[in-house]
Design a protein around this motif. Structure first.
Motif, mmCIF file in Angstrom:
data_model
loop_
_atom_site.group_PDB
_atom_site.id
_atom_site.type_symbol
_atom_site.label_atom_id
_atom_site.label_comp_id
_atom_site.label_asym_id
_atom_site.label_seq_id
_atom_site.Cartn_x
_atom_site.Cartn_y
_atom_site.Cartn_z
ATOM 1 N N MET A 1 -28.625 -75.137 6.909
ATOM 2 C CA MET A 1 -29.139 -76.402 6.755
ATOM 3 C C MET A 1 -28.130 -77.109 7.862
ATOM 4 S SD MET A 1 -30.309 -77.621 3.211
ATOM 5 C CE MET A 1 -30.584 -79.330 3.860
ATOM 6 N N ASN A 2 -28.576 -78.320 8.469
ATOM 7 C CA ASN A 2 -27.738 -79.312 9.423
ATOM 8 C C ASN A 2 -28.026 -80.664 9.157
ATOM 9 O OD1 ASN A 2 -27.440 -81.173 11.721
ATOM 10 N ND2 ASN A 2 -26.582 -79.156 12.565
ATOM 11 N N THR A 6 -31.703 -82.829 9.290
ATOM 12 C CA THR A 6 -32.361 -83.054 7.882
ATOM 13 C C THR A 6 -32.657 -84.621 7.951
ATOM 14 O OG1 THR A 6 -31.242 -81.342 6.926
ATOM 15 C CG2 THR A 6 -32.375 -82.832 5.688
ATOM 16 N N LEU A 90 -34.810 -76.741 14.286
ATOM 17 C CA LEU A 90 -35.086 -77.318 12.983
ATOM 18 C C LEU A 90 -35.228 -75.962 12.014
ATOM 19 C CD1 LEU A 90 -35.944 -79.528 10.977
ATOM 20 C CD2 LEU A 90 -38.437 -78.897 11.801
ATOM 21 N N ASP A 94 -34.242 -77.411 6.491
ATOM 22 C CA ASP A 94 -34.099 -78.808 7.090
ATOM 23 C C ASP A 94 -35.287 -79.552 6.878
ATOM 24 O OD1 ASP A 94 -31.433 -78.697 8.190
ATOM 25 O OD2 ASP A 94 -32.141 -77.319 9.648
#
Length: 245
Positions: A1-2, A6, A90, A94
Motif C-alpha cells: 500500500m501507498n 490511498t 494503484l 490502495d
C-alpha cells in the motif's frame, strides 16, 4: 500500500459521491427518517424506542453502506474504470482501503446526522456518550463497506449484488441479539451468532446505553468489529477482479 495513492483514491471517490445527489440523500437523510418512523411506531419514548433506536444507529449505516459500496464497485468493474485504474501504480489494497476511508468519512457524517436527530429531535436517552455511539456506528459502517466490496467480487450485475443483502446482512440482523438475546438462543444458533461481527456492534451499543463510561467489553467488541472490517477488506483485495465477464 501507498498512503498517498490511498488518500488520492479516497478523494476521487468522495468527489464522485458529491455529484451523486441521490446517494448523498440516501446516506444523510434515510437513517434519520427511519428513526422518526420508529419513534411513531412506539408510544413509550424512553422505553422500547430507546433500546431499538440505539441499536439501529449501528445497523442502518452497516446496511446502507453494504448496499451502496457493493453496487459502486460493481460499476467500476463493468464500465472498465477498474481495469484502467489497475494499469497505474494503484494497488488493490490502495483501492479498497481508499473506498473504506472515503465511505468511512461519509459514514461519519451519516452517523452524526442520525445521532443528532435521535438525541435532540426524538429524545433518545442513553447513559453513555453520544460520541461513543457515533464511533461505533462509523466502525460498523466501515464493516458494511468492507463486506460490500468483498461480495461485489462475486456479482456480475447490480441485481446480483443486491441479492447478497439477504444472504449477508439479514442473517446478521436476525441473530445480532436485537430480537432475542444471544444467550437465550439454542446452542448451535448462539455459536453462529457469535461468529457474526454485527453481534459485537450491537453488544457494544448496548454497553453504551447501559453504562455511563466506556466498558472493557465495549472496547473489546469494537475491536472485533474493526478487525472483521480489515479482514474483509483484505479478502476483497484477494478476490477483486479487473472486470466482470
Amino acid at each position: 500500500m501507498n498512503a498517498r495513492i490511498t488518500l488520492a483514491t479516497a478523494a476521487r471517490i468522495l468527489r464522485q459521491l458529491r455529484h451523486d445527489r441521490r446517494t448523498v440523500a440516501l446516506l444523510a437523510v434515510v437513517p434519520s427518517a427511519l428513526l422518526v418512523l420508529l419513534y411513531f411506531m412506539y408510544d413509550d419514548p424512553g422505553g422500547t424506542f430507546d433500546r431499538i433506536a440505539l441499536v439501529m444507529l449501528g445497523i442502518f449505516p452497516f446496511t446502507i453502506m453494504f448496499l451502496v459500496t457493493s453496487i459502486a464497485m460493481l460499476r467500476e468493474r463493468t464500465n472498465g474504470t477498474l481495469e484502467r485504474l489497475l494499469t497505474t501504480p494503484l494497488g488493490k489494497l490502495d483501492l479498497l482501503f481508499g473506498y473504506g476511508l472515503a465511505f468511512g468519512l461519509a459514514a461519519t457524517v451519516q452517523a452524526g446526522v442520525a445521532a443528532a436527530a435521535a438525541y435532540w429531535l426524538l429524545g433518545l436517552d442513553t447513559l453513555g456518550s453520544t460520541a461513543l455511539v457515533v464511533l461505533i456506528a462509523v466502525v460498523d459502517a466501515v464493516l458494511g463497506v468492507a463486506l460490500g466490496l468483498f461480495c461485489s467480487a462475486f456479482a456480475r450485475t447490480e441485481f446480483q449484488a443486491v441479492q447478497f443483502l439477504p444472504v449477508v446482512v439479514i442473517p446478521q440482523l436476525l441473530l445480532c441479539g436485537l430480537f432475542v438475546p444471544r444467550g437465550q438462543m439454542a446452542g448451535w444458533l448462539q455459536a453462529v451468532a457469535d461468529a457474526m461481527p454485527l453481534s459485537y456492534a450491537v453488544e457494544a451499543l448496548t454497553q453504551v446505553g447501559a453504562h455511563p463510561d466506556a466498558t472493557t467489553m465495549m472496547w473489546r467488541d469494537l475491536t472485533v468489529v474493526a478487525g472483521a472490517a480489515v479482514v474483509a477488506l483484505v479478502l476483497a483485495a484477494a478476490t477483486l477482479r479487473r472486470r466482470t465477464p
